[in-house]
Design a protein around this motif. Structure first.
Motif, PDB file in Angstrom:
ATOM      1  N   ASN A 197       0.838  -1.203   0.000  1.00  0.00           N
ATOM      2  CA  ASN A 197       0.000   0.000   0.000  1.00  0.00           C
ATOM      3  C   ASN A 197       0.871   1.250   0.000  1.00  0.00           C
ATOM      4  OD1 ASN A 197      -2.117  -1.769   0.192  1.00  0.00           O
ATOM      5  ND2 ASN A 197      -2.620  -1.296   2.316  1.00  0.00           N
ATOM      6  N   PRO A 198       0.827   2.049  -1.057  1.00  0.00           N
ATOM      7  CA  PRO A 198       1.672   3.240  -1.119  1.00  0.00           C
ATOM      8  C   PRO A 198       1.382   4.191   0.042  1.00  0.00           C
ATOM      9  CG  PRO A 198       0.724   2.758  -3.270  1.00  0.00           C
ATOM     10  CD  PRO A 198       0.024   1.873  -2.283  1.00  0.00           C
ATOM     11  N   PRO A 199       2.425   4.664   0.734  1.00  0.00           N
ATOM     12  CA  PRO A 199       2.201   5.624   1.826  1.00  0.00           C
ATOM     13  C   PRO A 199       1.840   6.989   1.276  1.00  0.00           C
ATOM     14  CG  PRO A 199       4.542   5.307   1.455  1.00  0.00           C
ATOM     15  CD  PRO A 199       3.848   4.318   0.570  1.00  0.00           C
ATOM     16  N   GLY A 200       1.257   7.825   2.115  1.00  0.00           N
ATOM     17  CA  GLY A 200       0.904   9.178   1.706  1.00  0.00           C
ATOM     18  C   GLY A 200       2.138  10.055   1.567  1.00  0.00           C
ATOM     19  N   PRO A 201       1.943  11.300   1.178  1.00  0.00           N
ATOM     20  CA  PRO A 201       3.074  12.202   0.946  1.00  0.00           C
ATOM     21  C   PRO A 201       3.929  12.456   2.188  1.00  0.00           C
ATOM     22  CG  PRO A 201       0.988  13.399   0.924  1.00  0.00           C
ATOM     23  CD  PRO A 201       0.647  11.948   0.885  1.00  0.00           C
ATOM     24  N   ASP A 202       3.352  12.325   3.362  1.00  0.00           N
ATOM     25  CA  ASP A 202       4.101  12.545   4.600  1.00  0.00           C
ATOM     26  C   ASP A 202       4.557  11.241   5.241  1.00  0.00           C
ATOM     27  OD1 ASP A 202       3.789  15.333   4.445  1.00  0.00           O
ATOM     28  OD2 ASP A 202       1.794  15.188   5.338  1.00  0.00           O
ATOM     29  N   GLY A 203       4.377  10.123   4.522  1.00  0.00           N
ATOM     30  CA  GLY A 203       4.770   8.833   5.069  1.00  0.00           C
ATOM     31  C   GLY A 203       3.661   8.194   5.887  1.00  0.00           C
ATOM     32  N   GLN A 204       3.875   6.944   6.230  1.00  0.00           N
ATOM     33  CA  GLN A 204       2.885   6.167   6.963  1.00  0.00           C
ATOM     34  C   GLN A 204       3.490   5.616   8.246  1.00  0.00           C
ATOM     35  OE1 GLN A 204      -0.525   5.287   6.174  1.00  0.00           O
ATOM     36  NE2 GLN A 204      -0.438   4.538   8.289  1.00  0.00           N
ATOM     37  N   VAL A 205       2.803   5.828   9.356  1.00  0.00           N
ATOM     38  CA  VAL A 205       3.147   5.141  10.603  1.00  0.00           C
ATOM     39  C   VAL A 205       2.412   3.808  10.585  1.00  0.00           C
ATOM     40  CG1 VAL A 205       3.036   5.179  13.117  1.00  0.00           C
ATOM     41  CG2 VAL A 205       3.442   7.302  11.858  1.00  0.00           C
ATOM     42  N   PRO A 206       3.107   2.673  10.666  1.00  0.00           N
ATOM     43  CA  PRO A 206       2.450   1.375  10.536  1.00  0.00           C
ATOM     44  C   PRO A 206       1.785   0.901  11.816  1.00  0.00           C
ATOM     45  CG  PRO A 206       4.779   1.050  10.898  1.00  0.00           C
ATOM     46  CD  PRO A 206       4.570   2.545  10.815  1.00  0.00           C
ATOM     47  N   ASP A 207       1.080  -0.205  11.684  1.00  0.00           N
ATOM     48  CA  ASP A 207       0.469  -1.012  12.743  1.00  0.00           C
ATOM     49  C   ASP A 207      -0.923  -0.514  13.132  1.00  0.00           C
ATOM     50  OD1 ASP A 207       2.917  -2.206  12.545  1.00  0.00           O
ATOM     51  OD2 ASP A 207       3.559  -1.727  14.587  1.00  0.00           O
ATOM     52  N   GLN A 208      -1.843  -1.476  13.178  1.00  0.00           N
ATOM     53  CA  GLN A 208      -3.250  -1.181  13.440  1.00  0.00           C
ATOM     54  C   GLN A 208      -3.606  -1.194  14.927  1.00  0.00           C
ATOM     55  OE1 GLN A 208      -5.247  -0.342  11.030  1.00  0.00           O
ATOM     56  NE2 GLN A 208      -4.139  -1.004   9.216  1.00  0.00           N
ATOM     57  N   ASP A 209      -2.986  -2.105  15.670  1.00  0.00           N
ATOM     58  CA  ASP A 209      -3.416  -2.362  17.046  1.00  0.00           C
ATOM     59  C   ASP A 209      -2.480  -1.719  18.053  1.00  0.00           C
ATOM     60  OD1 ASP A 209      -5.358  -3.934  15.889  1.00  0.00           O
ATOM     61  OD2 ASP A 209      -4.293  -5.824  16.254  1.00  0.00           O
ATOM     62  N   GLY A 210      -3.023  -1.409  19.216  1.00  0.00           N
ATOM     63  CA  GLY A 210      -2.181  -0.848  20.257  1.00  0.00           C
ATOM     64  C   GLY A 210      -2.927  -0.685  21.564  1.00  0.00           C
ATOM     65  N   SER A 211      -2.201  -0.195  22.549  1.00  0.00           N
ATOM     66  CA  SER A 211      -2.800   0.089  23.854  1.00  0.00           C
ATOM     67  C   SER A 211      -2.073   1.272  24.471  1.00  0.00           C
ATOM     68  CB  SER A 211      -2.684  -1.129  24.775  1.00  0.00           C
ATOM     69  OG  SER A 211      -1.311  -1.465  24.979  1.00  0.00           O
ATOM     70  N   GLY A 212      -2.752   1.965  25.354  1.00  0.00           N
ATOM     71  CA  GLY A 212      -2.146   3.113  25.997  1.00  0.00           C
ATOM     72  C   GLY A 212      -3.166   3.903  26.790  1.00  0.00           C
ATOM     73  N   THR A 213      -2.925   5.198  26.927  1.00  0.00           N
ATOM     74  CA  THR A 213      -3.760   6.064  27.753  1.00  0.00           C
ATOM     75  C   THR A 213      -4.220   7.267  26.951  1.00  0.00           C
ATOM     76  OG1 THR A 213      -2.445   5.426  29.687  1.00  0.00           O
ATOM     77  CG2 THR A 213      -3.856   7.370  29.908  1.00  0.00           C
ATOM     78  N   VAL A 214      -5.504   7.547  26.990  1.00  0.00           N
ATOM     79  CA  VAL A 214      -6.034   8.728  26.307  1.00  0.00           C
ATOM     80  C   VAL A 214      -5.467   9.975  26.991  1.00  0.00           C
ATOM     81  CG1 VAL A 214      -8.099  10.059  25.755  1.00  0.00           C
ATOM     82  CG2 VAL A 214      -8.143   7.550  25.621  1.00  0.00           C
ATOM     83  N   ASP A 215      -4.868  10.871  26.190  1.00  0.00           N
ATOM     84  CA  ASP A 215      -4.290  12.069  26.808  1.00  0.00           C
ATOM     85  C   ASP A 215      -4.873  13.368  26.258  1.00  0.00           C
ATOM     86  OD1 ASP A 215      -2.857  12.440  24.336  1.00  0.00           O
ATOM     87  OD2 ASP A 215      -1.262  13.436  25.485  1.00  0.00           O
ATOM     88  N   ALA A 216      -5.735  13.265  25.227  1.00  0.00           N
ATOM     89  CA  ALA A 216      -6.398  14.468  24.706  1.00  0.00           C
ATOM     90  C   ALA A 216      -7.588  14.025  23.868  1.00  0.00           C
ATOM     91  CB  ALA A 216      -5.438  15.308  23.861  1.00  0.00           C
ATOM     92  N   VAL A 217      -8.601  14.884  23.793  1.00  0.00           N
ATOM     93  CA  VAL A 217      -9.784  14.579  22.989  1.00  0.00           C
ATOM     94  C   VAL A 217     -10.120  15.774  22.120  1.00  0.00           C
ATOM     95  CG1 VAL A 217     -10.712  12.962  24.693  1.00  0.00           C
ATOM     96  CG2 VAL A 217     -11.420  15.369  24.749  1.00  0.00           C
ATOM     97  N   GLY A 218     -10.749  15.495  20.983  1.00  0.00           N
ATOM     98  CA  GLY A 218     -11.173  16.553  20.083  1.00  0.00           C
ATOM     99  C   GLY A 218     -12.581  17.030  20.400  1.00  0.00           C
ATOM    100  N   GLU A 219     -13.026  17.991  19.632  1.00  0.00           N
ATOM    101  CA  GLU A 219     -14.359  18.556  19.802  1.00  0.00           C
ATOM    102  C   GLU A 219     -15.424  17.469  19.680  1.00  0.00           C
ATOM    103  OE1 GLU A 219     -17.284  21.799  17.541  1.00  0.00           O
ATOM    104  OE2 GLU A 219     -15.174  21.610  16.975  1.00  0.00           O
ATOM    105  N   GLY A 220     -16.385  17.491  20.589  1.00  0.00           N
ATOM    106  CA  GLY A 220     -17.477  16.538  20.547  1.00  0.00           C
ATOM    107  C   GLY A 220     -17.224  15.253  21.295  1.00  0.00           C
ATOM    108  N   VAL A 221     -16.037  15.090  21.870  1.00  0.00           N
ATOM    109  CA  VAL A 221     -15.702  13.878  22.625  1.00  0.00           C
ATOM    110  C   VAL A 221     -15.677  14.223  24.105  1.00  0.00           C
ATOM    111  CG1 VAL A 221     -14.022  12.046  23.006  1.00  0.00           C
ATOM    112  CG2 VAL A 221     -14.350  12.985  20.705  1.00  0.00           C
TER     113      VAL A 221
END
Length: 337
Positions: A50-74
């Protein structure tokens, strides 16, 4: 932030550790400070094709961690919550091989205080795939939970793989009888540790004969890792209204199915890819997998039949290579190391 990025397709060595701006969550999105990234076969296949976008691609679908910020409506109450992440990199530039990722709010699931981050990063694609495989047959319910598969028998072809392990754990949680096939004594131990009721070494035993001993009328679902190789066996052991759920690709191989023999039981041969499965089925899978986690029914590690292979973020290329080379167990990237 530190991130792994590729700007061209190719071998694992196209993955480079770089510094890039920390992404900001947009409307309806959350930002997660990642602890672990989970590596799946689709991650290295995407890296290659899958060709990456113009700024490159960060791989991997799955992960775990801690929410540290939310956008509008969240709801900001999410900030500080431990979560697991699914489909971070599907048609988006921010995968989980980085210190932070940004995803739609629906793609983070509360992990709670108890489960380890290693478990959270191992859920996503393997468990959602397994859930789909266990629920597509007309003879089975579309939801999993305690007692949902009582009286049903499931065959897991390749019980020592990540999806195979997930299928065994989810099916046993739902009270199914689980038969797993493996290719070695060590893998037999792993499948048994995951909870398989019966384990068959296909290199030493007749799979059809062994399955029929357990399920004389055939099995209700087959979780299939190698359809091109196993189609003849699957056709002989599938039961009335059962389904063969094919979730892996043998390098472009084709499947031959005996039509009349599959008409008689009204069998279904189902192709499974989490990314494009029906949205309702995916939403149900996320809910059920999370319920299994909260119920304490899902584990990782050698004693759960899923050995962990952990690499630091700087060695994400080696992690991808391990999955590409068929590592037995689950490969994780420790983003904090």
């Amino acid at each position: 932030m530190r991130a792994i990025v590729y700007t061209e397709n190719g071998d694992p060595d196209v993955l480079q550790l770089v510094e890039r701006p920390t992404p900001e969550p947009g409307p309806g999105e959350v930002r997660v400070r990642l602890a672990f990234s989970g590596v799946n076969p689709t991650d290295w296949k995407s890296r290659r094709t899958n060709p990456p976008g113009p700024d490159g691609q960060v791989p991997d679908q799955d992960g775990s961690g801690t929410v540290d910020a939310v956008g509008e409506g969240v709801d900001p109450v999410l900030v500080g919550e431990r979560v697991w992440v699914w489909e971070a990199a599907w048609q988006r530039p921010h995968g989980t091989a980085a210190e932070y990722t940004v995803v739609p709010a629906r793609q983070v699931v509360l992990l709670g205080a108890g489960p380890a981050f290693e478990l959270g990063a191992a859920l996503g694609i393997p468990f959602l795939t397994a859930h789909r495989c266990l629920t597509v047959a007309e003879s089975l319910p579309d939801r999993l939970g305690p007692g949902a598969l009582t009286g049903h028998t499931v065959l897991v072809q390749g019980g020592a793989g990540a999806v195979g392990n997930a299928a065994i754990q989810l099916a046993r949680w739902a009270d199914a009888t689980v038969i797993a096939t493996v290719s070695s004594p060590h893998k037999a131990q792993l499948a048994a540790a995951a909870g398989a009721s019966h384990v068959v070494d296909y290199r030493e035993q007749d799979v059809v004969a062994e399955v029929r001993k357990v399920a004389p009328k055939g099995v209700d679902a087959i979780v299939e890792v190698s359809a091109a190789t196993n189609a003849a066996v699957d056709a002989q052991v599938i039961g009335l209204h059962g389904a063969v759920a094919m979730y892996a690709d043998d390098g472009g191989a084709e499947v031959t199915v005996p039509v009349r023999a599959q008409m008689v039981p009204n069998a279904r041969w189902q192709f499974v890819l989490v990314y494009t499965e029906p949205e309702r089925a995916k939403a149900i899978a996320v809910e059920d997998v999370n319920a299994a986690v909260l119920d304490g029914a899902v584990r990782v590690g050698e004693d759960a039949g899923l050995p962990l292979h952990v690499f630091p973020l700087a060695e994400t290329a080696q992690a991808h290579r391990a999955v590409e080379d068929g590592a037995v167990g689950k490969v994780l990237v420790d983003v904090t190391a």
